[in-house]
Motif scaffolding. Structure first.
Motif, mmCIF file in Angstrom:
data_model
loop_
_atom_site.group_PDB
_atom_site.id
_atom_site.type_symbol
_atom_site.label_atom_id
_atom_site.label_comp_id
_atom_site.label_asym_id
_atom_site.label_seq_id
_atom_site.Cartn_x
_atom_site.Cartn_y
_atom_site.Cartn_z
ATOM 1 N N TYR A 201 0.190 -0.449 -11.982
ATOM 2 C CA TYR A 201 -0.881 -1.118 -11.257
ATOM 3 C C TYR A 201 -2.214 -0.951 -11.973
ATOM 4 C CZ TYR A 201 2.296 -1.690 -7.291
ATOM 5 O OH TYR A 201 3.346 -2.051 -6.485
ATOM 6 N N LEU A 202 -2.468 0.233 -12.509
ATOM 7 C CA LEU A 202 -3.710 0.472 -13.227
ATOM 8 C C LEU A 202 -3.789 -0.368 -14.491
ATOM 9 C CD1 LEU A 202 -4.094 4.352 -12.871
ATOM 10 C CD2 LEU A 202 -5.438 2.581 -11.727
ATOM 11 N N ILE A 203 -2.679 -0.455 -15.219
ATOM 12 C CA ILE A 203 -2.659 -1.244 -16.454
ATOM 13 C C ILE A 203 -2.940 -2.713 -16.157
ATOM 14 C CG2 ILE A 203 -1.159 -2.128 -18.285
ATOM 15 C CD1 ILE A 203 0.150 0.578 -18.419
ATOM 16 N N VAL A 204 -2.227 -3.249 -15.167
ATOM 17 C CA VAL A 204 -2.391 -4.666 -14.844
ATOM 18 C C VAL A 204 -3.774 -4.944 -14.256
ATOM 19 C CG1 VAL A 204 -1.526 -6.553 -13.417
ATOM 20 C CG2 VAL A 204 0.084 -5.005 -14.535
ATOM 21 N N GLY A 205 -4.208 -4.089 -13.321
ATOM 22 C CA GLY A 205 -5.462 -4.333 -12.628
ATOM 23 C C GLY A 205 -6.697 -4.055 -13.451
ATOM 24 N N MET B 123 -1.169 -0.469 -28.208
ATOM 25 C CA MET B 123 -0.007 -1.236 -28.670
ATOM 26 C C MET B 123 -0.008 -2.575 -27.945
ATOM 27 S SD MET B 123 2.716 1.906 -28.675
ATOM 28 C CE MET B 123 4.089 0.898 -29.164
ATOM 29 N N LYS B 124 -0.965 -3.426 -28.332
ATOM 30 C CA LYS B 124 -1.245 -4.654 -27.598
ATOM 31 C C LYS B 124 -0.038 -5.570 -27.514
ATOM 32 C CE LYS B 124 -4.184 -8.742 -27.731
ATOM 33 N NZ LYS B 124 -5.243 -9.460 -28.464
ATOM 34 N N PHE B 125 0.626 -5.802 -28.645
ATOM 35 C CA PHE B 125 1.709 -6.769 -28.667
ATOM 36 C C PHE B 125 2.880 -6.288 -27.823
ATOM 37 C CE2 PHE B 125 -0.528 -7.646 -32.705
ATOM 38 C CZ PHE B 125 -0.862 -8.962 -32.446
ATOM 39 N N TRP B 126 3.202 -5.000 -27.955
ATOM 40 C CA TRP B 126 4.307 -4.472 -27.158
ATOM 41 C C TRP B 126 3.984 -4.567 -25.685
ATOM 42 C CZ3 TRP B 126 4.223 -0.387 -23.729
ATOM 43 C CH2 TRP B 126 5.463 0.005 -23.220
ATOM 44 N N LEU B 127 2.763 -4.184 -25.305
ATOM 45 C CA LEU B 127 2.376 -4.220 -23.904
ATOM 46 C C LEU B 127 2.321 -5.657 -23.397
ATOM 47 C CD1 LEU B 127 1.395 -2.612 -21.449
ATOM 48 C CD2 LEU B 127 -0.942 -2.871 -22.303
ATOM 49 N N VAL C 125 4.604 -7.100 -20.357
ATOM 50 C CA VAL C 125 4.009 -7.660 -19.143
ATOM 51 C C VAL C 125 4.446 -9.109 -18.952
ATOM 52 C CG1 VAL C 125 1.832 -8.292 -18.039
ATOM 53 C CG2 VAL C 125 2.052 -6.068 -19.149
ATOM 54 N N HIS C 126 4.522 -9.878 -20.056
ATOM 55 C CA HIS C 126 4.967 -11.267 -19.961
ATOM 56 C C HIS C 126 6.371 -11.344 -19.365
ATOM 57 C CE1 HIS C 126 1.554 -12.765 -22.247
ATOM 58 N NE2 HIS C 126 2.009 -13.987 -22.089
ATOM 59 N N VAL C 127 7.282 -10.564 -19.927
ATOM 60 C CA VAL C 127 8.660 -10.589 -19.432
ATOM 61 C C VAL C 127 8.716 -10.158 -17.973
ATOM 62 C CG1 VAL C 127 10.946 -9.539 -19.687
ATOM 63 C CG2 VAL C 127 9.683 -10.257 -21.711
ATOM 64 N N MET C 128 7.931 -9.149 -17.616
ATOM 65 C CA MET C 128 7.917 -8.669 -16.239
ATOM 66 C C MET C 128 7.450 -9.772 -15.287
ATOM 67 S SD MET C 128 5.874 -5.411 -14.626
ATOM 68 C CE MET C 128 4.276 -6.119 -15.051
ATOM 69 N N CYS C 129 6.402 -10.513 -15.682
ATOM 70 C CA CYS C 129 5.878 -11.587 -14.819
ATOM 71 C C CYS C 129 6.897 -12.709 -14.666
ATOM 72 C CB CYS C 129 4.576 -12.122 -15.399
ATOM 73 S SG CYS C 129 3.196 -10.952 -15.347
ATOM 74 N N TYR C 130 7.545 -13.090 -15.762
ATOM 75 C CA TYR C 130 8.541 -14.158 -15.679
ATOM 76 C C TYR C 130 9.741 -13.724 -14.831
ATOM 77 C CZ TYR C 130 6.169 -17.066 -19.124
ATOM 78 O OH TYR C 130 5.263 -17.873 -19.770
ATOM 79 N N ARG C 131 10.094 -12.465 -14.899
ATOM 80 C CA ARG C 131 11.211 -11.985 -14.082
ATOM 81 C C ARG C 131 10.845 -11.988 -12.603
ATOM 82 N NH1 ARG C 131 13.356 -7.056 -18.054
ATOM 83 N NH2 ARG C 131 14.416 -8.448 -19.542
ATOM 84 N N ILE C 132 9.586 -11.710 -12.318
ATOM 85 C CA ILE C 132 9.138 -11.807 -10.924
ATOM 86 C C ILE C 132 9.238 -13.240 -10.441
ATOM 87 C CG2 ILE C 132 7.126 -11.582 -9.419
ATOM 88 C CD1 ILE C 132 6.278 -9.168 -11.088
ATOM 89 N N CYS C 133 8.827 -14.189 -11.294
ATOM 90 C CA CYS C 133 8.947 -15.618 -10.936
ATOM 91 C C CYS C 133 10.404 -16.001 -10.723
ATOM 92 C CB CYS C 133 8.329 -16.481 -12.031
ATOM 93 S SG CYS C 133 6.544 -16.306 -12.208
ATOM 94 N N ALA C 134 11.287 -15.510 -11.588
ATOM 95 C CA ALA C 134 12.710 -15.836 -11.451
ATOM 96 C C ALA C 134 13.276 -15.265 -10.158
ATOM 97 C CB ALA C 134 13.487 -15.297 -12.653
ATOM 98 N N ARG C 135 12.870 -14.067 -9.787
ATOM 99 C CA ARG C 135 13.320 -13.484 -8.523
ATOM 100 C C ARG C 135 12.820 -14.305 -7.342
ATOM 101 N NH1 ARG C 135 14.789 -7.998 -9.121
ATOM 102 N NH2 ARG C 135 15.915 -7.872 -11.105
#
Length: 419
Positions: free
Chosen positions: A17-21, A170-174, A178-188
């Motif tokens: 939450y801290l990272i995203v917010g 580690m910008k690209f890794w992060l 986060v991108h994959v996490m957001c798309y997985r939330i959309c898929a759910r």
């Protein structure tokens, strides 16, 4: 043990939450919360405190000298004449009529050793030795052992630098995570059930992923299993806000309307992207429009002219749970998404096909047709030659003329045979 894992999970959630917010959201919308400025202020105050602590201990114990040297050699500032004169005072006077004494050799020997140990030239090509301490280990002076509190601060700095700052940088890794996490939330949210086949053929960086196109949700389906760079036209409004946010965290390729008409510019931008092997693979739907999950229509040749590795992907939805096709001439994006969110489920299969390259003597159109045929065969789709753009545009005059010529030849041939 169960309490430990619950606490660990809670800590991980708070961290996310801290990272995203505090990091991702401000970066997406281009504003600052002032965290960097506060961090720098705290860092400067901490370094000042460490410096004062070191200076205090040095003044009390006189064990370290505040100089730019590393402590191996203590040079004197006097000239050669002054140093030789000082050296001769402690030795018997030289014989009358002679200016040389054997003790002079000690001076030159010492200066020679100093030059070897502390070569003033080669030292300029190594890390600068710091008089004061910046809570790093770039100095040979063991400042961290001066006091217990300083050692604790130094240890805390190690934890912050290696376990907080390094992962955040580690910008690209992060960003990909986060991108994959957001798309997985959309898929759910769409109750998506996706079956991925042949994952060993997944698109790699420096290549182009091409797939048949049924729905805007195709992007969610593919990005649910990996990150891609998108290609498209710059939009305004809400879509424009999303595009600007996406490009800050990932090198997508967006074009202005005027640029889209310049094929050479588009090709150059795409080439520059795929030639950088550190960038994500580009995701392109060569049909240019959504087709109703039964067929694959003509692939535009643009993405096949670049000379990059092509990674074909076939997508096939199961229509018994809901119709995934977006008929853009009938439904708006909002109404379409509402229909999808109120369907029973979104079920589809995704096949990653082996990478393909343009063969010798094969032009871009032939290469595109070969890739299209492979996708259609794997997905059980009908392979069509027609341009999907005919959904909105009129048939070209050349197609009409070709049909007229065929009919004319048939009529003329029938007339000649009857004679």
């Amino acid at each position: 043990m169960e309490d430990f894992w619950s606490l660990a999970l809670w800590a991980l959630e708070i961290w996310l939450y801290l990272i995203v917010g505090l990091i991702m959201v401000p970066a997406m919308f281009g504003f600052s919360l002032g965290i960097s400025e506060t961090y720098m202020t705290i860092l400067v105050k901490t370094l000042e405190w460490a410096t004062l602590k070191i200076q205090k201990v040095q003044a009390e114990e006189q064990t370290l000298k505040a100089s730019g040297s590393n402590g191996l050699i203590q040079r004197e500032d006097g000239s050669m004449e002054e140093e030789l004169e000082e050296l001769r005072r402690s030795r018997p006077k030289p014989p009358v009529g002679g200016d040389f004494t054997l003790s002079d050799s000690f001076y030159f020997t010492r200066r020679g050793i100093e030059s070897i140990v502390e070569d003033e030239v080669t030292q300029r090509f190594s890390s600068e030795e710091l008089v004061l301490w910046n809570l790093l280990t770039r100095t040979n002076n063991d400042f961290q052992f001066i006091s217990v509190r300083l050692t604790l601060v130094y240890s805390l700095g190690i934890v912050i630098r290696y376990f907080i700052l390094a992962p955040l940088r580690m910008k690209f890794w992060l960003s990909e995570w986060v991108h994959v996490m957001c798309y997985r939330i959309c898929a759910r949210g769409l109750s998506a059930t996706i079956r991925y086949h042949n994952r060993e053929n997944k698109p790699q960086k420096g290549g182009i992923c091409v797939a048949n196109h049924t729905s805007p949700i195709d992007i969610v389906i593919l990005c649910n299993d990996g990150c891609y760079a998108m290609v498209g036209q710059v939009h305004g409004g809400l879509m424009g806000v999303l595009q600007r946010a996406m490009v800050r965290s990932c090198p997508h390729v967006w074009f202005e309307r005027a640029e889209m008409k310049d094929r050479h510019l588009v090709t150059k931008r795409l080439k520059d992207h795929v030639n950088d092997k550190t960038k994500l693979p580009i995701l392109i739907f060569p049909e240019g429009t959504c087709v109703n999950n039964t067929s694959v229509m003509m692939f535009k040749k643009g993405s096949f002219e670049i000379g990059a590795t092509i990674y074909p992907v076939a997508i096939k939805y199961d229509p018994q749970f809901g119709d995934a096709f977006w008929n853009s001439s009938k439904y708006s994006m909002v109404s379409y998404l509402l229909r999808m969110m109120t369907s029973w489920a979104l079920v589809c299969n995704v096949w990653y096909l082996p990478a393909m390259h343009q063969q010798e003597g094969e032009d871009a159109v032939q290469f595109a047709n070969r890739v299209k045929s492979v996708i259609a065969h794997q997905g059980g789709l009908v392979d069509l030659q027609w341009d999907g753009g005919l959904k909105r545009a009129k048939v070209k005059e050349s197609f009409k003329e070709e049909q007229q010529k065929q009919y004319s030849s048939m009529v003329v041939g029938d007339d000649s045979s009857s004679d």
